[in-house]
Design an enzyme around this catalytic site. Structure first.
Site, PDB file in Angstrom:
ATOM      1  N   MET A 114       0.802  -1.221   0.000  1.00  0.00           N
ATOM      2  CA  MET A 114       0.000   0.000   0.000  1.00  0.00           C
ATOM      3  C   MET A 114       0.837   1.274   0.000  1.00  0.00           C
ATOM      4  SD  MET A 114      -2.851  -1.346  -0.339  1.00  0.00           S
ATOM      5  CE  MET A 114      -4.002  -0.006  -0.117  1.00  0.00           C
TER       6      MET A 114
ATOM      7  N   HIS B 297      -3.462  -4.769  -9.768  1.00  0.00           N
ATOM      8  CA  HIS B 297      -4.385  -3.693  -9.411  1.00  0.00           C
ATOM      9  C   HIS B 297      -5.819  -4.173  -9.648  1.00  0.00           C
ATOM     10  CE1 HIS B 297      -5.785   0.374  -8.806  1.00  0.00           C
ATOM     11  NE2 HIS B 297      -6.558   0.219  -9.862  1.00  0.00           N
TER      12      HIS B 297
ATOM     13  N   ILE C  75       5.664   3.350  -5.159  1.00  0.00           N
ATOM     14  CA  ILE C  75       7.051   2.983  -5.412  1.00  0.00           C
ATOM     15  C   ILE C  75       7.669   4.118  -6.225  1.00  0.00           C
ATOM     16  CG2 ILE C  75       8.417   1.348  -6.773  1.00  0.00           C
ATOM     17  CD1 ILE C  75       7.401   0.045  -4.279  1.00  0.00           C
TER      18      ILE C  75
END
Ligand code: GRF
Length: 203
Positions: free
Chosen positions: A93, A112, A96
């Site tokens: 969560m 996703h 990046i």
């Protein structure tokens, strides 16, 4: 044999699906070298421990929604120490960003719960339901510096039913996640994925 590092913050059902596919030889040529979580008591760590897979809690609390600074470096160090070739985000969560992307260029893959580019961000299945979409689904994609915006590797669509709740829709999407994520891992292990700009070619 490719070595995979898995990052996750939650229940780890996608991690478990991949680990089971490896154990049952449905996936050949891949192994999970380490599981890392930014949440201390995350179920994904318990699941990894139960399967005998090295696992580690690495705090990342300097920032709420991203992995950055010294803590990003802690992640990079642990992943490099485990010699991973690819990083799988399975319910991780945090965004990046640059450092880890540069350390593992085009080697980070996310799942996703929406048919991207529709509904990036959080609670995407609920976004699709509230929007009135007739189809929802899931997407496996390479991670770039944007939000859920990297080249798409695989998708699976799920029909939205009139009586769906966020929970029932998410549950059906997760069934598909557990099918397409292991398939993508096999394609990667077989060296069958080529990236050409935004497009991912398979075969
Ligand atoms: C999945 O719905 C995935 O699409 C999203 O986070 C959720 C993780 O679920 N990125 P789990 O931890 O794998 O059960």
């Amino acid at each position: 044999m490719i070595k995979i590092g898995v990052l996750g913050s939650g229940t780890g059902s996608n991690f478990a699906a991949i680990a089971e596919a490896i154990n049952s030889k449905e996936i050949i040529g891949a192994e999970i070298a380490i599981v890392i979580s930014d949440v201390k008591n995350a179920k994904i760590l318990d699941r990894a421990a139960a399967l005998g897979i090295p696992n580690k809690y690495i705090p990342a609390d300097d920032f709420k929604t991203k992995l950055d600074g010294k803590q990003e470096q802690d992640y990079i160090d642990a992943l490099q120490k485990a010699n991973v070739d690819y990083i799988i985000l399975a319910g991780f969560m945090r965004m990046i960003k640059g450092g880890i992307l540069n350390a593992f260029p085009l080697k980070i893959i996310n799942i996703h719960p929406a048919l991207l580019p529709a509904f990036p961000g959080l609670h995407s299945w609920k976004q699709a339901l509230d929007y009135g979409a007739k189809y929802a689904g899931c997407t496996v994609h390479f991670v770039d510096a944007g939000m859920d915006s990297g080249p798409i590797i695989a998708q699976s669509a799920v029909e939205v039913k009139d009586d769906d709740t966020a929970e029932t829709l998410h549950a059906r999407i997760q069934v598909q996640e557990h099918i397409i994520f292991p398939k993508v891992i096999q394609l990667i292990a077989d060296g069958k994925i080529k990236i050409e700009g935004r497009k991912v070619k398979i075969g």
